[in-house]
Design an enzyme around this catalytic site. Structure first.
Site, mmCIF file in Angstrom:
data_model
loop_
_atom_site.group_PDB
_atom_site.id
_atom_site.type_symbol
_atom_site.label_atom_id
_atom_site.label_comp_id
_atom_site.label_asym_id
_atom_site.label_seq_id
_atom_site.Cartn_x
_atom_site.Cartn_y
_atom_site.Cartn_z
ATOM 1 N N GLU A 176 0.803 -1.170 -0.108
ATOM 2 C CA GLU A 176 0.013 0.091 0.071
ATOM 3 C C GLU A 176 0.906 1.299 -0.058
ATOM 4 O O GLU A 176 0.759 2.117 0.867
ATOM 5 C CB GLU A 176 -1.044 0.042 1.227
ATOM 6 C CG GLU A 176 -1.869 -1.397 1.270
ATOM 7 C CD GLU A 176 -2.982 -1.170 2.384
ATOM 8 O OE1 GLU A 176 -3.992 -1.407 2.100
ATOM 9 O OE2 GLU A 176 -2.526 -1.018 3.423
HETATM 10 C C1 NGO Z 1 -3.881 -4.896 4.704
HETATM 11 C C2 NGO Z 1 -3.101 -3.700 5.176
HETATM 12 C C3 NGO Z 1 -2.792 -3.684 6.486
HETATM 13 C C4 NGO Z 1 -4.100 -3.642 7.175
HETATM 14 C C5 NGO Z 1 -4.977 -4.938 6.964
HETATM 15 C C6 NGO Z 1 -6.402 -4.751 7.683
HETATM 16 C C7 NGO Z 1 -2.016 -5.504 4.215
HETATM 17 C C8 NGO Z 1 -0.782 -6.366 3.639
HETATM 18 N N1 NGO Z 1 -1.922 -4.081 4.479
HETATM 19 O O1 NGO Z 1 -3.298 -5.867 4.596
HETATM 20 O O2 NGO Z 1 -2.011 -2.357 6.946
HETATM 21 O O3 NGO Z 1 -4.001 -3.669 8.722
HETATM 22 O O4 NGO Z 1 -5.330 -4.890 5.432
HETATM 23 O O5 NGO Z 1 -6.993 -6.077 7.095
#
Ligand code: NGO
Length: 492
Positions: A302
């Site tokens: 992200e």
């Molecule tokens: C995503 C995000 C995390 C969140 C999570 C919540 C990934 C790999 N990055 O998973 O920062 O905490 O969802 O479900």
């Protein structure tokens, strides 16, 4: 469905062993005269099984070297067993014999032996019969997000014990994120002292000193669990940016962040500042020095706040640093957006599609992968809409959803030999206490453990549900806060 109370304990094992032949006439009674015989490299696992037996029976259970008389529990290293985590267990009225090629296999066998004892009360007999067993996947992991909420060393140790009982062998610790930085870095001390000083909702947070972290790593190692530290970069970095203004593109530190919700992917290290690379190298050097295992997890998920060009340049510079510190990189599967990754780099897939061209291309190029498909194994998802905590962006996930998928055939272009293993991440934005951790982790982690360990030929939901039902009383005896899924015919 058959009545779980009618199951012999050898038929109730989780994860299911490769081969078991119960013999109800061959139960072994643990008495005041029972001793464990284990020598040399087997001795520490011998001490572990003796402790387990002392705790339930109250008998002295000494650990001895030398040839075992009748009535003993013997642990022996035997290279004929082959697989380093495999074991052979034989239980008769007269003796218990556990053989393995390495201490990790003996340890796995002891976890089986625990489940062959009654759940809560004596008479203390070990269920009779023969077992031959070894794992399907080398990497069987759980991830705990200690950044969004802080969990104490004692709580993380309890988690280690809980996952060890189901033969998981990796604990991935998500140590840094927007909300906090949880590990002491001596060259950048404010990361922990300031960046670790809070959590979601604004509580006091906390961090692990390097001594505490090493204590956790050693505790995990004594349970044959490798700790993989994750330092999430270049996004998810508000805690670091708040701790050191000079890491920000404009030199101005943001406030600490204590929110949750959809607030992912809004921060970034300044990928065009030279200081950023000194910072990352210092952090990786210190973390690598605390890590006996092979892997460092770099996050890389992200990166919405990082310009793509900067992200590529960042990955290009940071991956060789990890190699220089003697470690292999794991990253969330967004890592694959970088071309020319070293083939050793391991993407961890958290998507929901069964087809991902970048994953297939990586495997074709020789990468091995980890599978954490969010709608199967994200332990922070609600069980159903009435679950008071958790998210639902990947759907509600009950035990059967975590159980019913085959990592070896799950993704197009990702055949079983390319799958290093599976991992269930437990993100903690909504988990306010360790009791919440247990509630979200169990029973789903038991399902994940069977997916990771047991051969696909043993895979059977009805059987699993019946076996799982018999684990409820064990968890109650441990005062564990688990979810009584209506999919399971719980006993009592
Ligand atoms: C995503 C995000 C995390 C969140 C999570 C919540 C990934 C790999 N990055 O998973 O920062 O905490 O969802 O479900």
């Amino acid at each position: 469905m058959l009545d779980p109370t009618q199951l012999s304990r050898m038929d109730a094992l989780i994860p299911a062993p490769v081969h078991a032949r119960p013999d109800p006439a061959a139960d072994f009674a643990v008495t005041a005269a029972t001793a464990v015989h284990a020598a040399d490299a087997a001795a520490s696992v011998g001490e572990h099984v003796a402790e387990v037996l002392r705790a339930c029976t109250g008998h002295p259970i000494p650990v001895r070297e030398g040839p075992a008389p009748d009535g003993a529990i013997t642990l022996t290293l035997d290279s004929a067993v082959g697989h380093p985590e495999g074991y052979r267990l034989s239980v008769t009225n007269r003796q218990v014999t556990l053989r393995a090629a390495a201490p990790a296999g003996l340890f796995a066998g002891v976890q089986t032996l625990r489940q062959l004892l009654p759940a809560v009360a004596g008479p203390w007999t070990i269920a009779g019969g023969e077992i031959r067993d070894q794992p399907r996947f080398a990497y069987r992991g759980a991830m705990l997000d200690v950044s969004r909420h802080f969990y104490t060393v004692a709580e993380v140790k309890r988690f280690i014990d809980q996952i060890a009982r189901y033969k998981l062998n990796v604990l991935h610790l998500h140590l840094t994120d927007d909300q906090s930085w949880r590990i002491e870095i001596r060259s950048w001390p404010r990361l922990a002292t300031y960046g670790g000083s809070t959590q979601v909702g604004g509580g006091p947070g906390g961090h692990y000193t390097q001594e505490q972290y090493q204590d956790l790593v050693a505790y995990a190692a004594s349970r044959h669990i490798t700790v993989i530290p994750e330092i999430d970069v270049p996004g998810h970095t508000t805690a670091a940016l708040a701790s050191y203004p000079e890491l920000n593109a404009d030199g101005v530190a943001p406030a600490l962040f204590t929110g949750q919700g959809n607030a992912t992917g809004f921060s970034s290290l300044a990928t065009d500042k030279e200081l950023t690379y000194r910072f990352v190298d210092d952090v990786l050097r210190e973390v690598a020095a605390l890590t006996p295992g092979d892997y460092l997890h770099l996050g890389t998920d992200e990166t919405h706040a990082t310009p793509e060009e900067g992200r590529l340049a960042f990955i290009d510079r940071v991956l060789p640093m990890v190699a220089r510190h003697g470690k292999t990189v794991i990253g969330w599967h967004e890592l694959l957006r970088s071309p020319d990754l070293p083939v050793s780099a391991i993407p961890q897939y958290w998507g929901r599609e069964r087809s991902d061209p970048l994953m297939a291309a990586a495997v074709a190029g020789g990468h091995r992968v980890l599978l954490s498909p969010a709608h199967r194994v994200y332990l922070d998802m609600k069980y159903d809409l009435s679950t008071p905590i958790g998210y639902k962006w990947a759907g509600c996930i009950d035990v059967a959803d975590t159980y019913d998928w085959d990592p070896g055939t799950y993704m197009d272009g990702v055949p079983e030999p390319a799958v290093l293993g599976v991992e269930a991440p437990l993100w903690s934005e909504t988990l306010n206490s360790y009791a919440d951790v247990e509630y979200m982790a169990f029973p789903r982690l038991a399902a994940l453990a069977e997916v990771a360990w047991s051969p696909w030929s043993t895979h059977d939901w009805d059987s699993f549900a019946r076996r799982l039902a018999t684990h409820g009383p064990r968890w109650e005896a441990q005062q564990m806060n688990f979810y009584r899924s209506p999919q399971i015919p719980w006993i009592s």
